[in-house]
Write an enzyme that holds these catalytic residues in place. Structure first.
Site, short mmCIF file in Angstrom:
data_model
loop_
_atom_site.label_atom_id
_atom_site.label_comp_id
_atom_site.label_asym_id
_atom_site.label_seq_id
_atom_site.Cartn_x
_atom_site.Cartn_y
_atom_site.Cartn_z
N ASP A 68 67.19 -13.42 -48.97
CA ASP A 68 65.43 -13.17 -50.04
C ASP A 68 66.73 -13.53 -51.56
O ASP A 68 67.77 -13.19 -51.53
CB ASP A 68 65.10 -12.28 -49.78
CG ASP A 68 64.61 -11.77 -49.93
OD1 ASP A 68 63.25 -12.30 -51.00
OD2 ASP A 68 63.64 -10.08 -50.88
N ASP B 262 58.52 -17.33 -54.31
CA ASP B 262 58.17 -17.33 -55.92
C ASP B 262 57.87 -18.99 -55.73
O ASP B 262 58.03 -19.13 -55.05
CB ASP B 262 59.57 -16.99 -56.13
CG ASP B 262 59.45 -15.37 -57.18
OD1 ASP B 262 58.79 -14.58 -56.93
OD2 ASP B 262 61.09 -15.01 -57.05
#
Length: 1193
Positions: free
Chosen positions: A474, A761
């Site tokens: 991540d 993102d």
């Protein structure tokens, strides 16, 4: 009910910083002005974008956002009345009348006194090897098959079962002790209009209980009243989800008024709620009180395990108790996984089983042939005498040649049973326990910032840490700190991202005290001057609205903290989202200080003027809308709606007809912010007239009072009001990289570990962070895939595969022409978004993605949903034998962590969901380097050798017995006493392999960290593979032959008995296997010496003791043997003859074909002699790297 705090989405809460699905992206270059120090002009970008006319996504459910939505929506479907729970407030008898709900006593122990033995044995016998040894022990109880003593045959299995049972019993005793302490804690329960102390275990559903400040909540309760006049209660949920920030919960005004000043509630009513479930972020219920129906949601329930903070007392009614509380329903351990070595060990166990069958078949066939050839001599043969020549004349038990052959096979299985080492399993458990201890105690894995040590939550896969080939990570909170800092803003098209300065800490006056924010943020001089200039202008008005939105549109709770100066107070903003905290601190630094929040209003100090704003409604962030909004009543009697969210969701609800120039300028600024790695949010607002507000209020009240499908209805209400917004601006927040991340990724890359980053993102943000952490480099050619249809994805993947293979072929040709290995290799990076993955995962396109991804050196997935992360891990795990590792810190990483072979949780800012689902947990991403390169390497090398050595150790003993059977008319008598056979794997040889499995180190930490390429030994399975197993078995045949035939030849004309030569063989085997182990020890220490030489001495002592017992066969035999010099000569001859071939092969391989490990060991040993050479020779060749066209620099 519009003045009340609205209900949260009862579906599992997404991270507060989650981003929406990405817009259509195209290839781009970063402006040189944005990153002058890292020019990217040389970086190639190959973009596969979509055609705007592409068809819309289909409705098929796949990995991705739609699947997530379907899963969340499933929890919202209506249920029947029978599925609802009725709780009568302050009437536990009536509540439990129809259905006796669970009491509040908890039990985490697995066993009781009565169930321990059967259940523990049932669990242990899940191991097939235990069933094998049980069958052997049962066979040995039959008179016809009693090769060993009946008690001795059961002892090994009984010992292993006993040790495991004692360990399990102790662990369960600790759980029971913890349960007793927990159940005996006291709480205040309402009884006859007074609160009395009751044990937690005696609390029942329907009772009203009172919690004091800093107390732990004993059960799940609906909040009725608090010491705060507005009904707010502050909770710390660190025991529930690991989050240290305070959460707010609210009592309804209708119940709050039922509690008089003395704190004794006079309330009655009924709560109709959903049945117990695991969703800690959701709660659906209605409460009927005074004939009025009131909706209840997650903001009205406090859960077991939370602590009451900053609130004097709180009163609630129990709705879930004991095992039905949400924390207990979520209390599951780490996922059960099996190590790669253990899987291979099963393969070798099967091969040993075949070898055992072959040996037994050989003995059986030869025994049958011998019986047939000597059938006339069986009447008087010592071992097969059929006739009894006594007075009765009855024959002895003889079942005929056929049955004798069958019994011979079974006897041979019993004699050769230790070919499969039963002690190996318990040895592996002890070694893993020791390895875990040293990993936990390693100061290099200790995080001072969070005061957290390394956690080993799964003891059965330690060695897998040494074979990892893919790391899936991540980004937010894993590569970055998840500690947000406001950097820049765009307000109505004006970019305020210039040089920031500190102009002094902003403070406000409250009476005779000075309050100031706990954190001071650097401010933009231009924006600060505009706000404090005092001159009214449209530009200043928009700036004020923008900062007012940052201060108001959140769920932050301001807490006033004392300092050493009694006149100075600090305002500490507590909230569930680090992004919201950063925005509120930024607004405070510019003069918009949030100083108070209740369920009905907030107080903001606006540039020195304290103003109260009524909170008329609040819609929380959810994964569908990807935005949140608040409706506030302003002091000037206007009603305003403030909305903030991700750009892709916000621009769809912005009224672009007003000023397109502002929209285009804001979009340009957002792109710039993302390009330098900032997290972005868009802010909008609109003023509501009375009719719009009344329409929203009516729809909101209708949706919030619905018992079923409430979350979907509330989302619809929010979406209807969040339209035609006026764009105020956008913000840029920096999430800084953790310390050591670039260096860690570079070390992993040198170790031939591929690092893939999977993030939610934006693509620009992810790429920028990729450059910052050295995941992406200027030399890489980027292949970008952004598609919105299946056909477009198919074409993009085909083009990407063609392009990547062409680039690889060109690089290969260049290497061949230049002749310098690795100098012209063109690294490739695949960048793909979540929208594309929706059409790829779980379809036939997965194979195409796999081909492209495995060619690339780096894969960066943007805008991915949690299930897509798991899908990417499965893409590699299901198609290769490579070991995968997933690392993350949030709830959205749980699926990925559980899918990977090894899952690591980061103890970060997003709670403990990832930690609770992981196999290992640590505080920083950089700890992954010492964990894999050092501990992973050591664990693999030790465990691999230990398994192979255990197979070797037992095989030598079995082959020695086999040779003896061939010389005793296949009668399966043994020269080795039954007690020596039993103790061989327990006392004679067990301890050294455990000590070395825990402590031995082939290389030092310094060397392993300096040369990450050494990690490749585990990836290539150099220490344990099928060929090594075969060669080891061949070596055991030679060594067992030396053990058997040397004494046989030496004593062939003597009168030595079977017991004496059996003792010689026993001592020879033990000495030989321990010296064999000593030859392979890398680092000797006092424990190693004690274990190896101590076991040899212990064996001699045991043999002497056994031969000193008159009732046992072989009485005094060892003393007669040791009197003769031939005995000692045989021992010496056996050791030399048995170990010479191994020594010669070992010396040959280390001299002519050294492995990387051996080269590095030579460097460690003679490093000081090579310092001069090291200054002139910059590269140290290693054979395995030479094969891969690589060198260690």
């Amino acid at each position: 009910m519009a003045h009340e705090r609205p209900l949260l989405d009862p579906s599992p809460r997404p991270p507060a910083t989650a981003e929406p699905a990405p817009p259509v992206a195209s290839s781009f270059r970063f402006p040189s002005s944005r990153r002058s120090a890292r020019s990217r002009a040389s970086t190639d970008h190959i973009s596969f974008a979509i055609d705007p006319a592409s068809p819309k996504p289909s409705s098929a459910v796949r990995y991705g956002s739609r699947a997530e939505s379907d899963r969340s929506g499933a929890s919202q479907k209506e249920i029947s009345d029978d599925d609802a729970r009725l709780v009568f407030i302050n009437d536990p008898e009536k509540t439990n009348e129809r259905l006796d709900f669970a009491g509040n006593a908890i039990r985490t122990g697995k066993y009781s006194v009565l169930t321990f033995l059967p259940r523990n044995l049932f669990e242990q016998f899940h191991r097939v090897a235990y069933l094998y040894f049980l069958a052997i022990a049962i066979l040995n109880q039959l008179p016809q098959l009693a090769v060993f003593g009946r008690g001795a045959s059961i002892l090994p299995l009984a010992f292993v079962l006993l040790v495991t049972a004692v360990k399990d019993a102790y662990e369960d005793f600790r759980r029971h002790r913890s349960d007793r302490i927990e159940n005996s804690r006291l709480a205040l329960a309402l009884d006859n209009l007074s609160f009395v102390h009751k044990c937690w275990k005696d609390l029942r559903v329907g009772e009203v209980i009172k919690i004091s400040a800093n107390d732990t909540i004993p059960c799940d309760m609906v909040l009725l009243s608090t010491s705060d006049p507005t009904g707010v209660a502050y909770l710390q949920t660190i025991n529930l989800d690991g989050e240290s920030n305070l959460k707010t919960r609210y009592a309804k005004q209708e119940t709050l008024s039922k509690t008089p000043d003395n704190g004794i509630p006079s309330i009655s009513g009924v709560i109709r709620c959903e049945k117990p479930n695991r969703n800690i972020y959701g709660f659906q219920a209605n409460m009927e009180i005074d004939g009025k129906r009131i909706s209840l949601g997650p903001s009205n329930i406090i859960l077991r395990g939370c602590e009451l903070k900053n609130t004097s007392w709180a009163i609630g009614v129990v709705v879930y108790a004991g095992r039905e509380t949400k924390v207990m329903l979520n209390s599951s351990g780490a996922p059960s996984k099996r190590s790669r070595l253990e899987s291979h060990m099963n393969r070798e166990t099967i091969l040993l089983s075949f070898l055992l069958i072959i040996l037994c078949s050989i003995v059986t066939f030869l025994a049958g042939f011998w019986l047939g050839h000597h059938k006339k001599e069986l009447n008087s043969s010592p071992y097969f005498r059929k006739s009894n020549f006594g007075r009765d004349g009855d024959n002895y038990n003889y079942y005929g040649i056929g049955m004798e052959i069958f019994l011979t096979f079974l006897k041979s299985v019993i004699v050769f049973q230790i070919m499969i080492p039963i002690s190996l399993y318990i040895s592996m458990e002890l070694v893993r326990l020791g390895q875990a201890y040293f990993m936990i105690r390693d100061s290099n894995l200790y995080d001072e910032a969070s005061n957290s040590r390394f956690q080993c939550r799964a003891l059965n896969i330690n060695e897998d840490l040494g074979q990892i080939k893919y790391v899936f990570s991540d980004k937010t909170g894993t590569l970055t700190e998840n500690k947000m800092e406001f950097q820049c803003a765009s307000i109505r098209g004006v970019d305020y991202s210039g040089e920031k300065v500190t102009v002094g800490e902003y403070s406000i006056k409250v009476g005779d005290q000075v309050w100031r924010p706990k954190m001071n943020i650097k401010t933009d001089p231009e924006l600060l001057g505009l706000l404090r200039g005092g001159r009214e202008s449209e530009r200043r008005k928009y700036a004020c609205d923008f900062l007012l939105a940052l201060a108001a549109c959140n769920t932050i709770v301001p807490l006033v903290v004392d300092t050493t100066d009694p006149k100075l107070k600090l305002v500490d903003y507590q909230g569930e989202s680090p992004d919201e905290q950063a925005l509120v601190y930024a607004a405070a630094s510019y003069g918009f200080v949030l100083v108070e929040r209740t369920s009905g209003h907030i107080v903001i100090d606006v540039l020195g003027d304290r103003q109260r704003f009524d909170v008329l409604g609040l819609h929380e962030f959810d994964s569908d809308r990807k935005r949140m909004s608040v409706i506030i009543g302003c002091p000037d009697k206007t009603v305003k709606l403030f909305v903030k969210g991700a750009d892709s969701s916000m621009f769809g609800v912005i009224d672009k007809s007003r000023n397109m120039d502002v929209v285009r300028a804001t979009e340009s600024h957002l792109h710039s912010y993302s390009s330098i790695g900032l997290r972005t949010l868009v802010v909008g607002m609109r003023e509501l007239n009375s009719s719009e507000f009344e329409e929203w209020q009516s729809a909101y009240e209708k949706a919030s009072t619905a018992l079923f499908g409430r979350a979907s209805l509330l989302r619809t209400v929010a979406a209807n009001i969040e339209t035609n917004l006026q764009l105020l601006g956008a913000s840029g927040i920096e999430d800084k990289l953790q310390d050591g991340v670039p260096e860690a990724i570079e070390s992993l890359r040198q170790a031939n570990i591929k690092v893939w980053v999977l993030t939610g993102d934006k693509q620009e943000t992810a790429i920028s962070i990729g450059y910052s952490c050295k995941l992406l480099t200027n030399e890489m050619t980027q292949i970008i895939i952004n598609s919105h249809s299946k056909e477009s994805c198919r074409k993009s993947l085909l083009d990407a595969f063609t392009m990547s293979t062409k680039i690889s072929a060109m690089a290969s040709n260049a290497q061949n022409s230049v002749g310098d290995a690795g100098s012209n290799k063109v690294p490739l990076a695949l960048i793909i978004d979540g929208t594309s993955l929706v059409y790829i995962l779980e379809t036939e396109l997965e194979e195409e993605l796999f081909k492209v991804a495995t060619i690339c050196d780096v894969v960066l997935c943007c805008r991915v949903a949690p299930l897509q992360k798991a899908g990417i891990v499965a893409l590699i795990k299901n198609r290769t034998d490579d070991m995968t590792l997933a690392i993350g810190d949030g709830a959205n990483d749980v699926s990925m962590i559980q899918m990977a072979d090894v899952g690591i949780g980061i103890s970060g800012q997003e709670g403990r969901q990832a930690v609770m689902a992981s196999d290992f947990a640590m505080g920083q991403f950089r700890f992954l380097v010492p964990l894999l390169l050092v501990h992973g390497h050591w664990n693999y090398q030790r465990m691999a050798y230990m398994i192979l050595y255990n197979f070797y150790r037992n095989a030598v003993f079995v082959f020695t017995l086999f040779w003896y059977v061939l010389y005793t008319a296949f009668s399966l008598t043994t020269a080795v006493t039954e007690w020596s056979s039993v103790l061989y794997s327990v006392i004679y040889t067990a301890l050294p392999t455990i000590i070395i499995g825990i402590l031995d180190k082939d290389l030092s930490r310094k060397t392993l960290m300096k040369y990450p390429q050494l990690y490749g030994a585990g990836q290539r399975e150099e220490r344990y593979n099928l060929w090594m197993f075969i060669f080891t078995m061949l070596d055991t045949i030679w060594q067992s032959a030396a053990i058997f035939f040397i004494p046989l030849l030496a004593y062939r004309h003597s009168t030595v008995d079977i017991s004496g030569i059996g003792d010689l063989w026993t001592l020879a085997v033990v000495i030989l296997v321990n010296l064999h182990l000593g030859m392979d020890v890398f680092r000797w220490n006092w424990l190693t010496h004690v274990s190896i030489w101590g076991c040899i001495v212990a064996t001699a002592i045991c043999v002497i003791i056994i031969d000193c017992i008159p009732i046992l066969p072989g009485y005094w035999a060892i003393f007669e043997m040791m009197k003769q010099g031939l005995f000692w000569f045989c021992l010496l001859g056996i050791i030399i003859a048995a170990l010479i071939p191994r020594f010669v092969v070992k010396a040959f391989m280390e001299y002519f074909k050294p492995s990387d490990i051996q080269v590095a060991r030579e460097m460690e040993k003679y490093g000081s002699l090579n310092e001069v050479a090291a200054n002139t020779v910059r590269e140290i060749p290693m054979t395995s790297f030479a094969n891969a066209n690589q060198r260690i620099p």
